[in-house]
Write a protein that holds these residues in place. Structure first.
Motif, PDB file in Angstrom:
ATOM      1  N   VAL A 176       0.847  -1.194   0.000  1.00  0.00           N
ATOM      2  CA  VAL A 176       0.000   0.000   0.000  1.00  0.00           C
ATOM      3  C   VAL A 176       0.882   1.244   0.000  1.00  0.00           C
ATOM      4  N   GLU A 177       0.643   2.151  -0.936  1.00  0.00           N
ATOM      5  CA  GLU A 177       1.413   3.389  -1.008  1.00  0.00           C
ATOM      6  C   GLU A 177       1.177   4.248   0.236  1.00  0.00           C
ATOM      7  N   VAL A 190       7.011   7.072  -2.858  1.00  0.00           N
ATOM      8  CA  VAL A 190       7.917   5.942  -3.059  1.00  0.00           C
ATOM      9  C   VAL A 190       7.065   4.712  -3.338  1.00  0.00           C
ATOM     10  N   GLU A 191       7.080   4.262  -4.562  1.00  0.00           N
ATOM     11  CA  GLU A 191       6.256   3.113  -4.952  1.00  0.00           C
ATOM     12  C   GLU A 191       6.767   1.848  -4.256  1.00  0.00           C
ATOM     13  N   PRO A 192       5.893   1.110  -3.569  1.00  0.00           N
ATOM     14  CA  PRO A 192       6.340  -0.131  -2.927  1.00  0.00           C
ATOM     15  C   PRO A 192       6.828  -1.150  -3.962  1.00  0.00           C
ATOM     16  N   VAL A 220       4.331  10.377   5.756  1.00  0.00           N
ATOM     17  CA  VAL A 220       3.450   9.278   5.365  1.00  0.00           C
ATOM     18  C   VAL A 220       2.037   9.828   5.204  1.00  0.00           C
ATOM     19  N   ILE A 221       1.450   9.583   4.036  1.00  0.00           N
ATOM     20  CA  ILE A 221       0.047   9.934   3.828  1.00  0.00           C
ATOM     21  C   ILE A 221      -0.797   8.693   4.096  1.00  0.00           C
ATOM     22  N   VAL A 222      -2.084   8.901   4.345  1.00  0.00           N
ATOM     23  CA  VAL A 222      -2.966   7.787   4.707  1.00  0.00           C
ATOM     24  C   VAL A 222      -3.923   7.476   3.563  1.00  0.00           C
ATOM     25  N   ASN A 223      -4.489   6.286   3.643  1.00  0.00           N
ATOM     26  CA  ASN A 223      -5.335   5.766   2.579  1.00  0.00           C
ATOM     27  C   ASN A 223      -6.787   5.716   3.059  1.00  0.00           C
ATOM     28  N   ARG A 228      -2.337   0.142   6.044  1.00  0.00           N
ATOM     29  CA  ARG A 228      -0.951   0.041   5.592  1.00  0.00           C
ATOM     30  C   ARG A 228      -0.057  -0.342   6.760  1.00  0.00           C
ATOM     31  N   LEU A 229       0.895  -1.243   6.516  1.00  0.00           N
ATOM     32  CA  LEU A 229       1.881  -1.649   7.510  1.00  0.00           C
ATOM     33  C   LEU A 229       3.279  -1.313   7.012  1.00  0.00           C
TER      34      LEU A 229
END
Length: 287
Positions: A176-177, A190-192, A220-223, A228-229
């Motif tokens: 998850v981005e 930063v693409e996982p 860190v942005i949230v989804n 996301r971990l």
């Protein structure tokens, strides 16, 4: 110097990586009463569960839960770690050992780039090897982060802009981005990459290199729909060591740019100030 890279073909078994993500997810799925047993206001505790960055000073809380684990020396700290899930300690200890080896290999390359460590045994001296010995026995702090889905992601962040305190942070992401780094004033996602590690330069490496390497400002942005971990391992010198610019990187053309610092100084700073951007590092610069 490069701010951030992603490492693949690192030699760490895939099952070690998958087990770390899996056991982290199962820890955050435990009942709150089980997780909250590890809550502490002691920022130097060997295990600490909580939310945000600094619950005592943050003006706005971050949208995350975290579990911080001191990972060195393992023989002294494992018994303090959560005993549930039942395989938690074993999975985390194995992961910590594997990533410590990777950290040291990356540091060899960095020291070589600074002219402080030879590429062959004939080029190495006891003095050059000393910093690697110190890092091998140095601090290793793990931060396992859980960023739940957020119904209004534009109103908050998983983590605000900041830099890490150590030499290098090895970051494991799920798929998850969320991680963004600042580059030339812009926020870049930063693409996982599956089974890869993001390598972030920390404040201590900027100080040690006398500014040749720069710590990376990230957030860190949230989804809105997905949890996301991430698992961050911050590596540095032992907690009681002073971090200072290498004398070999100081001369008339490159005067000393940073004051000495240690982990106690860092803890005191963030316990009395709201963490913002690279403000701790700025406090260590000579004006």
């Amino acid at each position: 110097m490069l701010y951030e890279i992603q490492v693949v073909n690192h030699g760490i078994p895939i099952e070690v990586i998958r087990n770390m993500i899996d056991v982290s997810a199962r820890f955050f799925n435990l009942p709150y009463g089980e997780r909250s047993k590890y809550m502490s206001s002691d920022m130097a505790a060997p295990v600490r569960y909580g939310t945000s960055l600094n619950q005592n000073k943050d003006a706005v809380f971050c949208w995350k839960d975290f579990l911080k684990l001191v990972c060195h020396p393992l023989s002294d700290v494992v018994s303090h770690w959560p005993s549930s899930p039942v395989d938690f300690r074993e999975s985390v200890a194995t992961y910590a050992k594997e990533t410590k080896y990777l950290f040291l290999r990356i540091m060899e390359a960095i020291l070589e780039s600074l002219g402080l460590w030879g590429a062959t045994k004939d080029d190495r001296t006891p003095e050059n090897d000393e910093i690697l010995k110190q890092l091998d026995g140095g601090s290793q702090l793990m931060v396992v982060n859980c960023f739940p889905p957020c119904p209004e992601p534009d109103l908050t962040l998983g983590m605000p802009p900041h830099s890490d305190y150590g030499f290098l942070t090895l970051l494991l992401q799920d798929d998850v981005e969320g991680l963004q780094i600042q580059y030339k004033g812009e926020w870049i996602t930063v693409e996982p990459m599956q089974n890869s590690f993001v390598v972030n330069i920390g404040d201590h490496l900027e100080i040690f290199s006398n500014g040749r390497y720069k710590s990376v400002l990230h957030r860190v942005i949230v989804n809105p729909a997905k949890l996301r971990l991430s698992v961050a391992l911050l590596h540095s010198l032992p907690f009681d060591y002073m971090v200072r610019p290498s004398p070999k990187l100081i001369d008339d053309a490159n005067p000393r740019r940073y004051k000495d610092t240690d982990f106690a100084t860092f803890l005191h700073y963030i316990s009395t100030c709201e963490p913002k951007k690279k403000n701790f590092l700025e406090s260590r610069k000579f004006t």
